[in-house]
Each structure stands twice: as C-alpha cells, then as structure tokens.
Design a protein around this motif. Structure first.
Motif, PDB file in Angstrom:
ATOM      1  N   VAL A 284       0.853  -1.189   0.000  1.00 46.51           N
ATOM      2  CA  VAL A 284       0.000   0.000   0.000  1.00 46.51           C
ATOM      3  C   VAL A 284       0.885   1.234   0.000  1.00 46.51           C
ATOM      4  CG1 VAL A 284      -1.711   1.315   1.299  1.00 46.51           C
ATOM      5  CG2 VAL A 284      -1.883  -1.187   1.163  1.00 46.51           C
ATOM      6  N   SER A 285       0.673   2.103  -0.965  1.00 44.02           N
ATOM      7  CA  SER A 285       1.505   3.304  -1.090  1.00 44.02           C
ATOM      8  C   SER A 285       0.876   4.479  -0.337  1.00 44.02           C
ATOM      9  CB  SER A 285       1.652   3.675  -2.568  1.00 44.02           C
ATOM     10  OG  SER A 285       0.388   4.069  -3.099  1.00 44.02           O
ATOM     11  N   ALA A 286       1.650   5.540  -0.210  1.00 42.57           N
ATOM     12  CA  ALA A 286       1.146   6.757   0.432  1.00 42.57           C
ATOM     13  C   ALA A 286      -0.016   7.340  -0.364  1.00 42.57           C
ATOM     14  CB  ALA A 286       2.276   7.784   0.563  1.00 42.57           C
TER      15      ALA A 286
ATOM     16  N   ILE B 220      -2.167  -8.774  -2.149  1.00 43.73           N
ATOM     17  CA  ILE B 220      -2.485  -7.423  -1.700  1.00 43.73           C
ATOM     18  C   ILE B 220      -3.932  -7.282  -1.230  1.00 43.73           C
ATOM     19  CG2 ILE B 220      -3.104  -6.622  -4.017  1.00 43.73           C
ATOM     20  CD1 ILE B 220      -1.230  -4.593  -1.303  1.00 43.73           C
ATOM     21  N   CYS B 221      -4.828  -8.163  -1.700  1.00 49.13           N
ATOM     22  CA  CYS B 221      -6.240  -8.084  -1.297  1.00 49.13           C
ATOM     23  C   CYS B 221      -6.539  -8.894  -0.036  1.00 49.13           C
ATOM     24  CB  CYS B 221      -7.151  -8.567  -2.421  1.00 49.13           C
ATOM     25  SG  CYS B 221      -7.205  -7.456  -3.835  1.00 49.13           S
TER      26      CYS B 221
ATOM     27  N   GLY C   1      -0.065  -7.610  10.272  1.00 46.79           N
ATOM     28  CA  GLY C   1       1.177  -6.859  10.361  1.00 46.79           C
ATOM     29  C   GLY C   1       1.520  -5.996   9.177  1.00 46.79           C
ATOM     30  N   VAL C   2       0.628  -5.915   8.160  1.00 42.70           N
ATOM     31  CA  VAL C   2       0.907  -5.082   6.983  1.00 42.70           C
ATOM     32  C   VAL C   2      -0.281  -4.162   6.726  1.00 42.70           C
ATOM     33  CG1 VAL C   2       2.463  -6.728   5.892  1.00 42.70           C
ATOM     34  CG2 VAL C   2       0.015  -6.888   5.450  1.00 42.70           C
ATOM     35  N   ASP C   3       0.003  -3.027   6.082  1.00 39.27           N
ATOM     36  CA  ASP C   3      -1.066  -2.094   5.730  1.00 39.27           C
ATOM     37  C   ASP C   3      -1.929  -2.683   4.632  1.00 39.27           C
ATOM     38  OD1 ASP C   3       0.094  -0.425   7.529  1.00 39.27           O
ATOM     39  OD2 ASP C   3       0.742   1.094   6.078  1.00 39.27           O
TER      40      ASP C   3
ATOM     41  N   VAL D 137      -7.685   2.600   5.865  1.00 38.23           N
ATOM     42  CA  VAL D 137      -6.443   1.841   5.787  1.00 38.23           C
ATOM     43  C   VAL D 137      -6.285   1.176   7.153  1.00 38.23           C
ATOM     44  CG1 VAL D 137      -5.073   3.874   6.388  1.00 38.23           C
ATOM     45  CG2 VAL D 137      -3.951   1.885   5.362  1.00 38.23           C
ATOM     46  N   ILE D 138      -6.013  -0.125   7.153  1.00 38.50           N
ATOM     47  CA  ILE D 138      -6.010  -0.890   8.394  1.00 38.50           C
ATOM     48  C   ILE D 138      -4.718  -1.713   8.513  1.00 38.50           C
ATOM     49  CG2 ILE D 138      -8.536  -1.055   8.428  1.00 38.50           C
ATOM     50  CD1 ILE D 138      -8.221  -3.979   7.497  1.00 38.50           C
ATOM     51  N   ARG D 139      -4.477  -2.245   9.712  1.00 41.62           N
ATOM     52  CA  ARG D 139      -3.368  -3.178   9.907  1.00 41.62           C
ATOM     53  C   ARG D 139      -3.826  -4.212  10.938  1.00 41.62           C
ATOM     54  NH1 ARG D 139       2.060  -0.525  11.509  1.00 41.62           N
ATOM     55  NH2 ARG D 139       2.014   0.103   9.314  1.00 41.62           N
TER      56      ARG D 139
END
Length: 724
Positions: A245-247, A333-334, A339-341, A366-368
């Motif tokens: 996930v980018s800024a 990514i889906c 532990g990851v955004d 945006v979650i983690r």
C-alpha cells in the motif's frame, strides 16, 4: 383471390381460422379441412400456411403430434428446458412458481438447458400444467462431458455424465480424437438429433481414463463449465498490481491502523477478506467490520473485472478451489494479512447493550490486522477450562483476550436480537471430506459450529444489514440479497402435516394482521423450531420446514430476507469470492466520493439487473458442482465399506423408498422393494412409508440401522438395506 391481402383482410382470416378451430364441432382440424371450410383454392394453400404459421407464432394455435391444429391455452411463454432421462422434461419460467411439464411427444427436439418458447396445453384438473415446445430460441449446451465407448470400427458413443440427458452422443471414428473405451472426454455437439436419430458430436478434449486420479473431479468441473485457468492477459494485469500500500493509496482514507483488530478464519484459509474489531466504553459496544477494498485493484470493465463477473463466485470443490480472482491477487495485496497495511471499506457501528445499532459510519479506510486467528484457537481461548492446558498459546494472545470476551458477549446480544424478531436458524450439519494425496477419501466428518464461527457470522450479518439499509434509504441503484416469503401451498402442506403432532402455525399478511391467505411470518417458523427442539419429530419437521423455503437470490429490488426476518440485506463482506460484493463496493466508493451523478446512476440502473441475475445463476451452478463432488467422494468412500452396519436417521421419503443419512452426512437409499417384513406404500399426506399388513412405518428423523449394500461413484449413489 389476390395473393396478398390487406392487413385488415389477413386479420379477418386469422379470426375465421381461430373460430373454426376453437369450435368444439370442428376441433381438432387438419390443414386440408381448414382449407375446405375457408374455400381456399389450391393456389392459395401457401398463403393459408403463412397464416397458420403466424397463428402458431402468436400462440393462438398449436399443432399436435398428429398434425392437427388445436386451440392454444394462452400466450407463448419463454423459459429454460430441463430434460429428464426418461424423455420428458420441464420448462423453468422466471417468476412462475411451478415448472411446466413437457410430455415426451411435445419436447420439439429441445435439448437440456435450451431456451425455448412453449404454449400451454389444456389443463388437467389435479395435474401439473402441461405445455408444448413450439420453438427453440437458443441452444443451452454446446458441449457434453461423458465416457467414451467404442462401439465398432468406425464409430463410438459418449455416455453423458449428466443423468438428465436421455441419449448418448454418436461420434464418428474420424472425430473421436483417438479416444478409447473408458476415456472421459468432452464432446462438442454438431447435431442435436431428432426423435429417431441420436445427437452427434466430435471429441474436443480427452480428460483421461475414468480411473486416473483427479479425472472424476475434472469431469464435474467441465460438465458445469466452470472456468479454471485465467488468460495470459489477465495474469499480466495481475502482475502489474503493486504488492504494498503506497502513500497515494492511503490519501483521503480513515486511518484505523492503531485499532486492535483480527481476522478469524479456518486454519487452511488463504484469502482473508474480513477483519473485526470490538471495544466497550462502559455503555455501548463499538463494532468494526473491515472488508478488503478489492475494487482498488480490480477496475470496472477491465479484463480482470469481466472475468470475475463471468465467474460470479469462487467454487469450493472437495479437492480444490476455483477462485473468482487469481490467487496472486486474492492471497496477496487483497488479503488482510497480519502486520501489513491494507486498504479496506469499514462499517463502524455503535451498538446498544440491547443489540440496537445506534449509529454507524461507512468509510474507506487503511487498516493493519494485529493477529491472524483461527476458529479453533479463538474457541480454545474462550473456553476457560482449556487455558491451563494451553499456557503458551494463552500468553501469545493474552493482550487480545479481553477483546475476544467482548466479541463473545456482543455476538450473543446481536443473535438474541435476531431471534426476537424471528430469524430462522436451520442447523443442519455440513461436512469436510479428507482426501489422500491421490484424491481418495479417507475420512468424512461434520463441520464444527462453535463460538468463534458464531462471532464472525453475527458480525457479518450486522454489517450486511447496516449497509443494505443505508443504501435503500438513499434510493440509489444497489444489489440486494433477498429471500422471498415461502410458497403458500408448501406452507399449507407443512401446517397440515404438523397438525398430526399437535403443532400449528398461523398465517399473517404483510400488515401483520391474521389472514386466511398463504403468508407466514418467519417468527412462526422460528417458534415451530423451538417447540420441536429435542423431540423425536424434530429432524422430520425441521427438514420439511426447510423444504418449504424459497431459494435466496440477488436482486435490484429490496424485498427483504425472510429467513433473517429483516427488510434490508445485502452481501458486502466477501468481495474476493462473490461478485455482488465487489459490485456494491464500487457503488459505495463512488457515493462516498460524491461521484454518483445522474450519468453513473443511469449506468448502474441499466447494468445491475443483469449482474444480479447472472450472480444468482453462477451461485446455483457453484452449489450444484460442490454437491456433486461431495456426492462423488462420499460414494467412493462407501465403496470401501460394503456390508458395514451403521446407525442413521431417515432423511427423506419418496414413493420409491426411504433415504437414510449417517452421522458423517453420507446419504443412501433403501428401495421400497427391499424394506423388510411387509409391503410398504408411501402416504404423502403424513410423509410416511407404511406397511400394509403390519402398520409399521418409517418417518422423517426416525433412527434406523442400515447395512451398506452398494455404492457407485460414477452414478454418485449409495444404497442401503435395513439391518434387522
């Protein structure tokens, strides 16, 4: 007489013909008799035929098998032909409660799944409405899966796996692709045949020999036309999807990364598309349901999106998953990995201790995820007796244990609220079939429903209802999950049947007032299930109540969900594996971003009806394929257990015998001719098999001891004998 008449004159002639044919003095009449009455000269016979063809097309006349014209009972109807191995068939018509029966002599050359036009035949009191196929609009099957049987030096036949197909497919040797007897093949139909001629085809793929590992499942996959591989174009598109996930992705989203949340799934799950968070502030619960934002990576009308729409759903077969989206995306990514955004759509709900949702917000987030949990581990953590045995496990999750306790309490509150409003809960066991490396079944065991599975189910239901209600009142185009009120005739039969046991149900109208019509409130079903709980007749009445229900489906009209006893419901929580969820995520995001203008609203109003219809169809296809693979492996499992004595319960009763279900969910038939000690007959009103001389009966839910007489993986059947 002129060859071409005016439109007015043509209509007059059509009226004369209809009047003649409809007159009981002259019915039925052949063409030459009509010509005589109309005094049509020989040179006008073609004109008469043109008029007759028009009348047939309009559904005003029908042509019998003997070539006579008779009155048609109503207009032409369009539906899907469903064939039967005995030669007759049925036509399913959308919106019509009962299918039309098509006698063998009136199938008109229709093949299984063809789209056809039918005309109703005169009604026979007490019998199902009959009809005749008058036109085949479109062929529904172009390929058939079956077993090749070489019948001579120059030809062979393909015996279809689909038991509904009444004829084998003739295959000339030069079109056999080198297949030999015993090969499972896919044959393309080149000629659909006639009453006197078999269909003809050519082999386009050899799946392998019937005994080869995996060929049995692959045959079912191909029979249901389930797409397996993704195209190179789609896989190239997936490779270009970023894995982090980018800024830029995070911009404009609610940042929920500091919120404690977990995923709870089965141990072998890889595509984690829902996470949950719960907190309690001393007065109210704060429930968050966070769903993977798959639409961020699956753009509308892209090749990937079109393929997902075509598939409609992921299919969970006994030995594999056929995904709606490529694993590189759904497991990457889906997937809401710990532990990851990750990007998500979150439904944040404030819940009263009564279960009422006081307030809510739907937002892009945006979650983690803190921890990836399994149902088994959460269940152990919530069972205090087991904690001392699992000290290491307890320490690992100690910080999250208070949240799990709050989840348990909140889930109970939400479940009780649904129970009070009348939600119906049929708790029939599903099974997990364990295979060895070669695909042979070694164990069949029921799935365990526990506190952890209930938590996730209760939270997902709450989010689905909240989202559906929100968009219903916004009056925007949407895809809802609906479950219509049960069929009145089935409810009447159920009510009459339970009276034999001293139970009753009352019918109510939509206003809530007691009426004499057929509607029933879901609370009546729920009350009935509560009354019979723990009684000998519970399994029998529960099954009959379930069979009185309609099938849930997708729709653009929000007509409510009978089983859940709620007016608004949708599927929001599984965009990785269900296309309707993916579709409504797009609508939600456009609405949140203020982009649902008139043009986009018009776009969705045009698009969504077909999406809902197709999603319902692909869901049914997936369900059928899943059941077929289960039946196949269950039959294979029982092939190794011939002669074994088993305890079971009567799960179904028909005129041809009783079905018995074992604790491991395997179901088999005891044929009526093999029921011992008497001549048995089927009493439909009581749903019993009764001995004529002894009065001994078999009823639904009745315990019975059986021996395994036969099992056939190819027909996917198991036969039992009653063990004395």
């Amino acid at each position: 007489m002129e060859k071409r008449e005016s439109g007015k004159s043509q209509e007059a002639r059509k009226k004369v013909i209809c009047d003649l044919v409809h007159d009981p003095i002259y019915v039925p009449m052949k063409e030459k008799e009509l010509a005589m009455f109309l005094q049509v000269a020989k040179e006008d016979r073609e004109e008469l035929r043109a008029v007759l063809r028009e009348l047939l097309a309009e559904g005003k006349l029908m042509l019998t098998g003997g070539g006579k014209y008779v009155k048609s009972n109503g207009r032409l109807l369009t539906g899907t032909f469903v064939s039967n191995a005995k030669g007759f068939g049925f036509v399913e018509i959308e919106g019509r409660e009962e299918d039309l029966y098509i006698p063998e002599e009136h199938t008109g050359g229709a093949f299984h799944k063809d789209t056809v036009e039918v005309a109703l035949l005169p009604e026979n009191e007490g019998k199902r409405q009959e009809a005749k196929v008058v036109r085949i609009i479109a062929r529904g099957m172009t390929q058939v899966v079956g077993t090749y049987d070489r019948a001579g030096d120059h030809y062979g036949f393909v015996v279809p796996d689909n038991a509904r197909l009444p004829q084998d497919i003739f295959v000339p040797k030069e079109r056999s692709k080198g297949a030999v007897s015993g090969h499972k093949v896919v044959v393309e139909i080149t000629d659909y045949g006639t009453d006197r001629k078999s269909p003809e085809g050519k082999v386009v793929e050899i799946l392998g020999h019937v005994g080869d590992p995996g060929v049995d499942i692959m045959s079912i996959v191909r029979n249901y036309e389930l797409p397996m591989e993704f195209s190179v174009k789609i896989m190239n598109q997936v490779e270009r999807v970023p894995q982090e996930v980018s800024a830029a992705d995070r911009a404009g989203r609610r940042d929920l990364r500091e919120l404690d949340m977990v995923t709870i799934d089965g141990e072998d799950a890889r595509d984690l598309d829902d996470a949950v968070s719960v907190s309690f502030d001393g007065e109210r619960y704060h429930l968050g349901v966070h769903i993977a934002d798959v639409t961020n990576y699956v753009q509308e009308n892209s090749a990937l999106d079109r393929e997902a729409l075509n598939r409609g759903t992921s299919v969970y077969l006994v030995d594999r998953v056929i995904p709606m989206l490529p694993h590189a995306l759904s497991n990457g990514i889906c997937s809401l990995n710990a532990g990851v955004d990750r990007l998500a759509l979150s439904c944040l709900m404030t819940v009263e201790p009564t279960g009422e949702i006081l307030d809510y917000e739907i937002c892009e987030s945006v979650i983690r995820v803190n921890k990836r949990m399994s149902y088994t581990v959460v269940k152990r953590l919530l069972e205090e007796d087991s904690l001392t045995e699992k000290e290491e496990e307890y320490r690992q999750y100690a910080a999250l244990l208070p949240m799990f306790r709050q989840m348990e309490k909140l889930a109970e509150i939400l479940r009780e609220k649904r129970r009070k409003r009348g939600s119906v809960d049929f708790d029939f066991p599903e099974c997990k079939i364990i295979l060895d490396q070669e695909g042979h079944p070694v164990e069949i065991k029921p799935y365990e429903r526990n506190v952890a599975t209930d938590i996730i189910e209760d939270f997902m239901l709450a989010a689905n209802e909240t989202v559906a209600q929100h968009f219903y009142w916004m009056e925007l185009p949407f895809v809802y999950r609906i479950h219509d009120v049960p069929d009145g005739e089935r409810i009447r039969k159920l009510a009459a049947f339970i009276n034999n046991f001293g139970y009753y149900m009352k019918a109510v109208g939509r206003t809530g007032q007691k009426t004499s019509n057929e509607e029933v409130h879901p609370k009546e079903i729920q009350k009935l299930l509560a009354k019979i709980a723990g009684t000998p007749e519970e399994p029998m009445i529960s099954r009959l109540a379930l069979r009185s229900m309609r099938q849930a489906k997708y729709s653009v009209e929000c007509t409510g969900h009978f089983g859940l006893a709620c007016p608004y419901y949708c599927h929001f929580t599984s965009p990785i594996r269900r296309y309707p969820d993916l579709q409504i995520h797009r609508i939600i995001k456009e609405q949140l971003r203020g982009r649902l203008g008139e043009e986009r609203i018009a776009h969705y109003r045009e698009l969504l009806p077909e999406v809902a219809k197709h999603a319902s169809e692909t869901e049914r296809r997936a369900d059928e394929a899943e059941r077929e693979t289960d039946k196949l492996k269950k039959a294979e499992y029982m092939e190794e257990r011939l002669g074994e004595i088993c305890e079971g319960v009567v799960s179904g009763i028909t005129a041809w015998g009783i079905y018995v279900e074992l604790p491991n969910t395997v179901e088999g038939l005891v044929h009526v001719s093999r029921l011992p000690g008497d001549y048995f007959y089927y009493n439909e009103s009581k749903c019993e098999m009764i001995g004529e001389a002894t009065g001994r009966s078999y009823r639904l839910g009745m315990p019975v001891k059986v021996s395994v007489r036969a099992a056939d993986r190819f027909s996917r059947t198991v036969d039992f004998d009653v063990a004395e």
